[in-house]
Design a protein around this motif. Structure first.
Motif, PDB file in Angstrom:
ATOM      1  N   TYR A 168       0.848  -1.287  -0.095  1.00 53.60           N
ATOM      2  CA  TYR A 168       0.070  -0.177  -0.018  1.00 53.60           C
ATOM      3  C   TYR A 168       0.989   1.261  -0.029  1.00 53.60           C
ATOM      4  CZ  TYR A 168      -3.010   3.588   2.034  1.00 53.60           C
ATOM      5  OH  TYR A 168      -3.765   4.876   2.513  1.00 53.60           O
ATOM      6  N   VAL A 169       0.465   2.282  -0.412  1.00 52.85           N
ATOM      7  CA  VAL A 169       1.062   3.546  -0.623  1.00 52.85           C
ATOM      8  C   VAL A 169       0.186   4.705  -0.107  1.00 52.85           C
ATOM      9  CG1 VAL A 169       1.018   3.660  -3.175  1.00 52.85           C
ATOM     10  CG2 VAL A 169       2.636   5.133  -1.691  1.00 52.85           C
ATOM     11  N   ALA A 170       0.183   5.490   0.771  1.00 53.69           N
ATOM     12  CA  ALA A 170      -0.474   6.967   0.989  1.00 53.69           C
ATOM     13  C   ALA A 170      -0.254   7.685  -0.346  1.00 53.69           C
ATOM     14  CB  ALA A 170      -0.318   7.163   2.294  1.00 53.69           C
TER      15      ALA A 170
ATOM     16  N   SER B  71      -3.099   3.904  -2.949  1.00 50.32           N
ATOM     17  CA  SER B  71      -3.303   2.743  -3.858  1.00 50.32           C
ATOM     18  C   SER B  71      -2.649   1.478  -3.444  1.00 50.32           C
ATOM     19  CB  SER B  71      -2.480   3.079  -5.281  1.00 50.32           C
ATOM     20  OG  SER B  71      -3.135   4.364  -5.699  1.00 50.32           O
ATOM     21  N   ALA B  72      -3.038   0.383  -3.817  1.00 49.75           N
ATOM     22  CA  ALA B  72      -2.756  -0.702  -3.211  1.00 49.75           C
ATOM     23  C   ALA B  72      -2.327  -1.852  -4.460  1.00 49.75           C
ATOM     24  CB  ALA B  72      -3.855  -1.528  -2.261  1.00 49.75           C
TER      25      ALA B  72
ATOM     26  N   GLY C 282       7.413  -3.190  -1.795  1.00 48.33           N
ATOM     27  CA  GLY C 282       7.167  -2.162  -3.120  1.00 48.33           C
ATOM     28  C   GLY C 282       8.147  -0.912  -3.156  1.00 48.33           C
ATOM     29  N   THR C 283       8.242  -0.304  -4.150  1.00 50.19           N
ATOM     30  CA  THR C 283       8.722   0.827  -4.447  1.00 50.19           C
ATOM     31  C   THR C 283       8.128   2.021  -4.975  1.00 50.19           C
ATOM     32  OG1 THR C 283      11.053  -0.409  -5.089  1.00 50.19           O
ATOM     33  CG2 THR C 283      10.926   1.972  -5.655  1.00 50.19           C
ATOM     34  N   THR C 284       8.220   3.168  -4.330  1.00 49.74           N
ATOM     35  CA  THR C 284       7.342   4.331  -4.714  1.00 49.74           C
ATOM     36  C   THR C 284       8.173   5.551  -5.200  1.00 49.74           C
ATOM     37  OG1 THR C 284       5.975   3.676  -2.680  1.00 49.74           O
ATOM     38  CG2 THR C 284       5.602   5.668  -3.713  1.00 49.74           C
ATOM     39  N   TRP C 285       7.492   6.279  -6.204  1.00 52.70           N
ATOM     40  CA  TRP C 285       7.985   7.369  -6.611  1.00 52.70           C
ATOM     41  C   TRP C 285       7.020   8.497  -6.727  1.00 52.70           C
ATOM     42  CZ3 TRP C 285       9.641   2.768  -9.218  1.00 52.70           C
ATOM     43  CH2 TRP C 285      10.924   2.410  -9.077  1.00 52.70           C
TER      44      TRP C 285
END
Length: 383
Positions: free
Chosen positions: A97-99, A131-132, A142-145
């Motif tokens: 998950y990413v906020a 998003s998930a 996961g990796t987030t940009w």
């Protein structure tokens, strides 16, 4: 003669011990399910969409589920609901998950009881929305940009979120391919980049409006950043010179006639204005002169260019589920906002179905303002 008799006696034993001919492998067709559930705006952090997505996933048994606009608590509940094996041997084993909007501002995820939620008084409410990605097979962290974004009152900062996982190539015997899955959520407003409203120092990248230039649509700029991340950060060969196939899903907020993800002539017109140092331009296969050659090429999974994934539904108000009607407001048309993009180097002949997830089990109202997007991918021959 004795040797011949002995050989004849041992022949049945040898035949019994000989390995059976290998059964023909059964090709796999990975299934991707994408949903935008409007978890905060329509459902106020409640669990109705969680039940709907869980029931749908159990019925469809996809290899990957990607979600946009899901509250953190909804994500945790959905993850835990899909962990156990079902009667068909299906379960979720990987998740992340990413906020995209933080707890101090995005109070839509507070819960159906608002400030009466027990967590509110205790100060333990997890109010973020984002998003998930859920996967049938294990997934790495996961990796987030960050993506270029506007300064917004709710603090939303749109992201590209990717995990490494495995997708089935054959089902019998099981053969898995190390793969990558990404999801994103682009700016829903779009419009010309405006210097005073840009956040995070992206204005130099995003071609703001000037006396000589009409300005760039923010979504096109976001798409170019995504493409750069894919090409430069994710498409890295392993020790054997092989790349991990990649799928990108998400709420692109992109209409069929906008050029960020397709090879329309408008891309060529805009690309001519892109600075030489900016190496990519969205997901179009068109290559602007003087820019970095693309390593891989993407296509939209199967659906006709005008197949809708969104309909502006009547009588929708803040935090209130809409009526069951699927009719569009006067003056609005069904448009395509959600996409599943795949690499043509790895997949071919994909099929996509846009499904109206109209009701949650035992509930009235639609699941989301978007339709569910299901894609089935067919593998090209792998080494």
């Amino acid at each position: 003669m004795r040797r011949l008799l002995l050989a004849l006696c041992l022949l049945p034993l040898a035949l019994a011990l000989a390995p059976a001919p290998a059964a023909a492998a059964t090709p796999a067709t990975p299934k991707i399910m994408h949903l935008n559930i409007a978890g905060g705006e329509w459902w106020a952090g409640g669990d109705t969409p969680v039940r709907a997505v869980a029931a749908t996933a159990r019925a469809q048994r996809p290899d990957v589920i990607t979600l946009n606009e899901i509250c953190y608590d909804q994500y945790i509940e959905l993850r835990d609901a899909l962990k156990p094996l079902d009667g068909n041997g299906w379960q979720v084993k990987g998740w992340g998950y990413v906020a995209e909007a933080d707890s101090t501002r995005y109070t839509r995820c507070l819960g159906p009881h608002g400030v009466d939620e027990p967590c509110y008084a205790a100060g333990t409410c997890r109010l973020s929305i984002g998003s998930a990605i859920l996967t049938r097979h294990d997934a790495h962290t996961g990796t987030t940009w960050d993506l270029p974004s506007r300064t917004r009152a709710d603090g939303a900062l749109y992201k590209l979120y990717c995990v490494r996982t495995w997708l089935p190539v054959e089902t019998g015997p099981l053969r898995l391919q190390h793969s990558q899955v990404c999801t994103t959520h682009l700016d829903p407003v779009g419009g010309v980049v405006d210097t005073p409203t840009m956040a995070g120092g992206w204005v130099s990248f995003c071609l703001p409006k000037s006396a000589a230039f009409a300005g760039e649509d923010l979504r096109h700029c976001q798409a170019s950043v995504i493409r750069a991340r894919v090409e430069e950060n994710l498409m890295v060969a392993d020790a054997n010179g092989r790349y991990a196939p990649l799928i990108l899903t998400g709420d692109m907020n992109n209409r069929p006639d906008e050029p960020a993800f397709t090879s329309y002539d408008a891309i060529k017109n805009r690309a001519a204005q892109v600075q030489a140092w900016r190496p990519y331009f969205g997901f179009a296969d068109y290559q602007p002169a003087g820019t970095t050659p693309l390593k891989f090429h993407f296509a939209e999974a199967g659906a006709p260019a005008d197949e809708p994934t969104f309909c502006r539904v009547s009588s929708v108000t803040y935090a209130t589920p809409p009526t069951a009607s699927t009719a569009c407001d006067a003056g609005y048309q069904r448009v395509k906002l959600d996409h599943v993009l795949y690499q043509r180097e790895y997949w071919h002949s994909p099929a996509t179905t846009v499904t109206l997830q109209q009701r949650a089990p035992g509930e009235t109202g639609m699941l989301s303002d978007h339709f569910r997007l299901d894609s089935t991918l067919a593998w090209n021959p792998l080494p």
